[in-house]
Design an enzyme around this catalytic site. Structure first.
Site, short mmCIF file in Angstrom:
data_model
loop_
_atom_site.label_atom_id
_atom_site.label_comp_id
_atom_site.label_asym_id
_atom_site.label_seq_id
_atom_site.Cartn_x
_atom_site.Cartn_y
_atom_site.Cartn_z
N ASP A 391 0.74 -1.25 0.06
CA ASP A 391 0.01 -0.12 -0.08
C ASP A 391 0.54 1.38 0.02
O ASP A 391 1.89 1.51 1.10
CB ASP A 391 -0.77 0.03 1.16
CG ASP A 391 -1.90 1.33 1.10
OD1 ASP A 391 -2.09 1.57 0.72
OD2 ASP A 391 -3.18 0.79 2.54
N GLY A 433 -4.74 3.61 -7.73
CA GLY A 433 -4.85 4.17 -9.27
C GLY A 433 -4.69 4.39 -10.10
O GLY A 433 -4.17 5.55 -11.18
N ASP A 454 -10.45 4.22 -0.59
CA ASP A 454 -11.43 3.45 -0.12
C ASP A 454 -13.12 3.20 -0.01
O ASP A 454 -13.50 4.35 -1.03
CB ASP A 454 -10.83 3.25 1.47
CG ASP A 454 -9.26 3.15 1.60
OD1 ASP A 454 -8.72 3.39 0.80
OD2 ASP A 454 -9.24 3.02 2.96
#
Ligand code: GLA
Length: 656
Positions: A391, A433, A454
């Site tokens: 992440d 993205g 999210d």
């Protein structure tokens, strides 16, 4: 003239007398616990934190303390006269709090406060409600996130005549189950293809429903693998690359089933979208070992594993604050023994995933992998991990901009580190993205990549994400999946407190149908130990799962679209087409979209023509949610679809 004057006088007189007879409904005397609040619970005569109401340094005796996004809808039956209040950010809020208040009448904004910040004195609202049927009171986050947005409606009241205003039920429509239970005879489900890495441990549990006990047998199992004939778990190591087709047979007291199953040994893993559970949407940073074990246990005891659900993924919140003396990353006290946990998960034929960030810190402020990538990959491999979600988050501090090279670099580094270990890792990129990641995620070793920010458990978020994936859709292929984020069904909450998803049952059918058409990873985000019958049924329809797991990985396409509905179509490996009909019409736009202004929206008939689907001739139609044949159709298909719901149809060409 005289008559007119008289009527005017009469009108004014009667209007005034109505107002004189007007009654007052104080907001704090209504059932405030039913107000929706983005955090905590709305309270009468107290702030959301339970303190005395205080705005701009002034105390107020009465009112309602809530939190953005906060809302309530009243039916006032055309009888209301006015709404009066003072509004503002409660002094207990953090310094960055900013909110905006709205009063809406029958979908129109009647009044808005503009942005109010902590310390601002309360702003007065006095709106006429003449002729209005429904009044919506809304506090938004003013566009900067809901953090610290403690908001008060002070001395708030509706003046009305006649029938007392009623709080419109924020209806929780009854869940309804569509899918029949799996039959007692054995049925081999999906996925029926898996990837393996040569020379690295292999684990796969054949997903089969049917009355226990089941007995499994296989022919043509690649060398190095063994099958447990009671559980259907295949383990071992395949040394050489190659594609194998294994014939699986399963029997029980009432019948048997057989199916071909492919094991492709080579560079690609995740030949169908990963299916499993992830801790984030329920437990957030409060995840711990017991919660993860409970998820794994539920995966088995509720039978999800028989429908292809495999991964048990730990998201953020497992990391210790500091590395050990040799620089190794360690789990914090909530995870006493990661190796043991991984063993436990593997023994059940499930796989385990973990989470980290290429930056110094994860999104939750825990330790990231920056500068320790190879070491961390080795640690996870030693523990027995099968899946990494990586992440971006604080990696922003490490780059000057967002060039493609900068975006790719941390993922290259971790890909190489993972490949050098003794285990096969599914590599899940999470960077929301940026830089159209779907165009290059595969080139940095990604098996899946988040395409959006999210998700949260409401229609705006789920449908907003789900219906905006078409640009990325052509970039799916076996081993490479667009990830529109995890599922928001069941009990969610980002921990530790949980609530039932705010999606209606129809919206949940849409969620799963859309994620299946999009070949999205399916990661359940709820507390698995509290799975209700509806959610379990929603997650165990093997004909819907087959759409998601189809090995062809054909991109979903939009066959038709207007303001009210969308029709999606996906080509399946066996030459059939799956068509999803969605009645998406939003009730209203802007702030009005926060409310449901009518009690019921009638189902809509959605028609798609063969020209729109690229079809010719006759087809057999099957309703996948109900698992029911609908007969032979030609030229077009007409689906009756509930509001925000869907119908999922499989069209098979009639064999001549
Ligand atoms: C980001 C990700 C989430 C979750 C959290 C963890 O917000 O997008 O899916 O992993 O970080 O902190």
């Amino acid at each position: 003239m005289n008559r007119k004057l008289f009527s005017l006088f009469f009108l004014v007189f009667s209007f005034n007398s109505l107002i004189i007879n007007a009654q007052t409904l104080w907001l704090d005397e209504t059932q405030v616990s039913r107000f929706e609040s983005g955090w905590g619970q709305t309270k009468a005569n107290l702030s959301v934190d339970g303190n005395n109401l205080k705005v701009g340094g002034r105390l107020y005796k009465r009112g309602v303390g809530t939190h953005a996004t906060g809302k309530v809808l009243f039916k006032v039956f055309g009888n209301a006269v006015s709404f009066n209040a003072l509004v503002g950010v409660d002094d207990e809020a953090g310094d960055t709090a900013s909110v905006e208040f709205f009063v809406l009448g029958d979908t129109k904004v009647l009044w808005k406060s503009g942005v109010l910040k902590k310390g601002d004195s309360a702003r007065r609202v006095n709106v006429s409600l003449k002729g209005i049927e429904r009044v919506g009171l809304l506090v938004t986050d003013a566009g900067d996130g809901i953090d610290y947005d403690h908001a008060d409606w002070l001395e708030a009241r509706i003046e009305y005549t006649g029938k007392t205003p009623e709080m419109a039920r924020i209806k929780a429509p009854k869940p309804y189950i569509l899918t029949p239970p799996a039959p007692d005879r054995p049925r081999i489900n999906y996925p029926r293809v898996t990837g393996a890495s040569p020379g690295k441990p292999f684990l796969f549990r054949i997903p089969v429903t049917g009355k226990q006990p089941l007995t499994f047998s296989v022919t043509n199992l690649p060398q190095g693998l063994t099958l447990d004939n009671q559980t259907g778990i295949i383990t071992g190591v395949i040394e050489k690359p190659g594609n194998f087709t294994v014939l699986v047979k399963v029997t029980n007291a009432v019948g048997k089933d057989s199916a071909a199953f492919r094991i492709n040994t080579g560079p690609l893993l995740a030949l169908s979208p990963p299916m499993g559970w992830n801790s984030w949407n329920c437990w957030g940073l409060s995840v711990d070992q017991d919660k993860v074990k409970a998820a794994a246990n539920a995966m088995i005891s509720k039978g999800l594993v028989n429908h292809g659900w495999t991964y048990i993924n730990i998201d953020d919140g497992w990391e210790a604050p500091a590395r050990n003396a040799s620089g190794e990353i360690m789990a914090n006290g909530k995870f006493p023994d990661m190796k043991d946990l991984a063993n436990f998960i593997h023994q059940n034929g499930l796989k385990i995933g973990i989470y980290s960030s290429p930056g110094e810190k994860t999104c939750g402020g825990f330790l990231g992998s920056f500068g320790h990538e190879s070491q961390d990959a080795r640690t996870w491999s030693d523990w027995g991990i099968d899946y990494l979600k990586y992440d971006w988050c604080s990696y922003s501090d490490k780059v000057k901009g967002r060039s493609l090279l900068e975006l790719k670099n941390p993922y290259y580094i971790m890909r190489d580190a993972l490949l050098k270990t003794n285990r096969a890792f599914v590599f899940s990129l999470c960077q929301y993205g940026m830089g159209n990641v779907w165009e290059w995620g595969a080139s940095v070793g990604g098996n899946c990549w988040r395409t959006t920010g999210d998700i949260s458990d409401n229609w705006k978020s789920m449908a907003g994400i789900g219906f905006s994936q078409l640009a990325a859709a052509p970039f799916t292929s076996p081993g490479h999946w667009n990830d529109p984020d995890m599922l928001v069904v069941g009990k969610v909450g980002w921990g530790p407190g949980l609530h039932q998803t705010q999606l209606t049952p129809d919206e949940q059918y849409t969620h799963i149908s859309l994620w299946s058409l999009l070949s999205a990873p399916l990661l359940i985000g709820c507390d698995m130990s509290q799975l209700d019958d509806f959610t379990l049924n929603l997650l165990t329809n093997d004909e819907v799962i087959a759409v998601n797991q189809d090995p062809r990985a054909a991109p979903a396409k939009r066959a038709s679209y207007d303001n009210e509905n969308e029709v999606y179509v996906k080509d399946m490996e066996d030459g059939t087409k799956v068509v999803g009909f969605f009645f998406t019409r939003p009730d209203a736009s802007g702030p009005a979209a926060e409310f449901q202004w009518v009690d019921e929206v009638k189902p809509q008939k959605i028609t798609v023509s063969w020209a729109q689907l690229g079809l010719e001739g006759e087809y057999k139609a099957r309703d996948l949610w109900r698992q029911k044949d609908l007969g032979v159709v030609y030229e077009k298909f007409v689906a009756e679809v509930p509001w925000h719901g869907c119908m999922l149809i499989r069209l098979s060409p009639l064999k001549k």
